[in-house]
Design an enzyme around this catalytic site. Structure first.
Site, mmCIF file in Angstrom:
data_model
loop_
_atom_site.group_PDB
_atom_site.id
_atom_site.type_symbol
_atom_site.label_atom_id
_atom_site.label_comp_id
_atom_site.label_asym_id
_atom_site.label_seq_id
_atom_site.Cartn_x
_atom_site.Cartn_y
_atom_site.Cartn_z
ATOM 1 N N LYS A 1 7.805 -0.207 5.998
ATOM 2 C CA LYS A 1 7.313 1.096 5.550
ATOM 3 C C LYS A 1 8.519 1.966 5.255
ATOM 4 C CE LYS A 1 4.218 4.870 6.813
ATOM 5 N NZ LYS A 1 3.259 5.346 7.826
ATOM 6 N N ASP B 1 -5.327 9.718 13.874
ATOM 7 C CA ASP B 1 -5.695 9.403 12.489
ATOM 8 C C ASP B 1 -6.471 8.090 12.426
ATOM 9 O OD1 ASP B 1 -5.823 10.020 9.772
ATOM 10 O OD2 ASP B 1 -3.954 8.988 9.292
ATOM 11 N N GLY C 1 0.295 8.995 2.373
ATOM 12 C CA GLY C 1 0.843 10.323 2.178
ATOM 13 C C GLY C 1 2.328 10.417 2.456
ATOM 14 N N MET C 2 2.827 9.624 3.385
ATOM 15 C CA MET C 2 4.233 9.701 3.777
ATOM 16 C C MET C 2 5.084 8.555 3.256
ATOM 17 S SD MET C 2 4.962 12.365 5.530
ATOM 18 C CE MET C 2 6.289 12.063 6.650
ATOM 19 N N GLY D 1 0.811 -1.205 0.000
ATOM 20 C CA GLY D 1 0.000 0.000 0.000
ATOM 21 C C GLY D 1 0.847 1.258 0.000
#
Length: 190
Positions: A25, A119, A6-7, A3
């Site tokens: 990530k 979030d 935004g970062m 996936g």
């Protein structure tokens, strides 16, 4: 690739030492030119390493190799609650209540570690099946066989470490960070 956000971009990988599947990530290359983005990514790692709870994705390691900044996390096989509802429609009320309860338990643990997620939304809640024998005693099976549906909280990229005033900002490049539909009003102001 699992996936994009935004970062960063999240990849599935296999650890060489024990062949275990993990998620990695990596901060997006276009964000590296922004010092604040790199700081936020590092703060995510700092926040996540504080947490160890069955309803929060576990972070194992964080580091950088040259300009590649990364987090190594638990790989969770499943799908987000957002995707689940898109594919199958609204949840039955008892199931929705159970999933909310599980997310609340994870958020409570985060709060006890002086962390606010900031979030929470269906796309940051992963739904996976776990063998009941791997859970704490008292677990009730909710899925076929001896498996139970478990909600795991993802993405601490906007997390606030309580007491650290430097981390209150939710703006990046003069834009509010977060998802407007799920953002608290005070987040849009700071």
């Amino acid at each position: 690739e699992l996936g994009r956000g935004g970062m960063g971009i999240v990849y599935r990988a296999r650890q060489l030492c024990d062949q275990q599947m993990v998620a990695i990530k990596v901060i997006r290359k276009d964000r590296l030119q922004h010092e604040e983005a790199v700081r936020r990514f590092r703060r995510e790692a700092q926040a996540a390493v504080r947490l160890c709870h069955p309803n929060i994705v576990q972070v194992f390691d964080s580091d950088h190799a040259g300009d590649t900044h990364y987090l190594v996390m638990e790989y969770v096989r499943g799908l987000t609650l957002e995707r689940y509802v898109e594919q199958r429609g609204p949840l039955p009320i008892p199931l929705a209540c159970d999933y909310l309860r599980q997310a609340a338990l994870g958020l409570q643990h985060a709060h006890e570690q002086a962390l606010v997620h900031r979030d929470i939304k269906p796309s940051n809640l992963m739904l996976t099946l776990v063998r009941t024998s791997d859970l704490d005693s008292g677990a009730k099976p909710q899925a076929a066989g001896d498996e139970q549906a478990v909600v795991k909280i993802l993405d601490l990229g906007l997390a606030l470490l309580v007491g650290d005033d430097q981390q209150r900002l939710t703006l990046f490049d003069n834009r509010a960070m977060g998802t407007a539909m799920y953002m608290s009003p005070e987040q849009g102001k700071t």
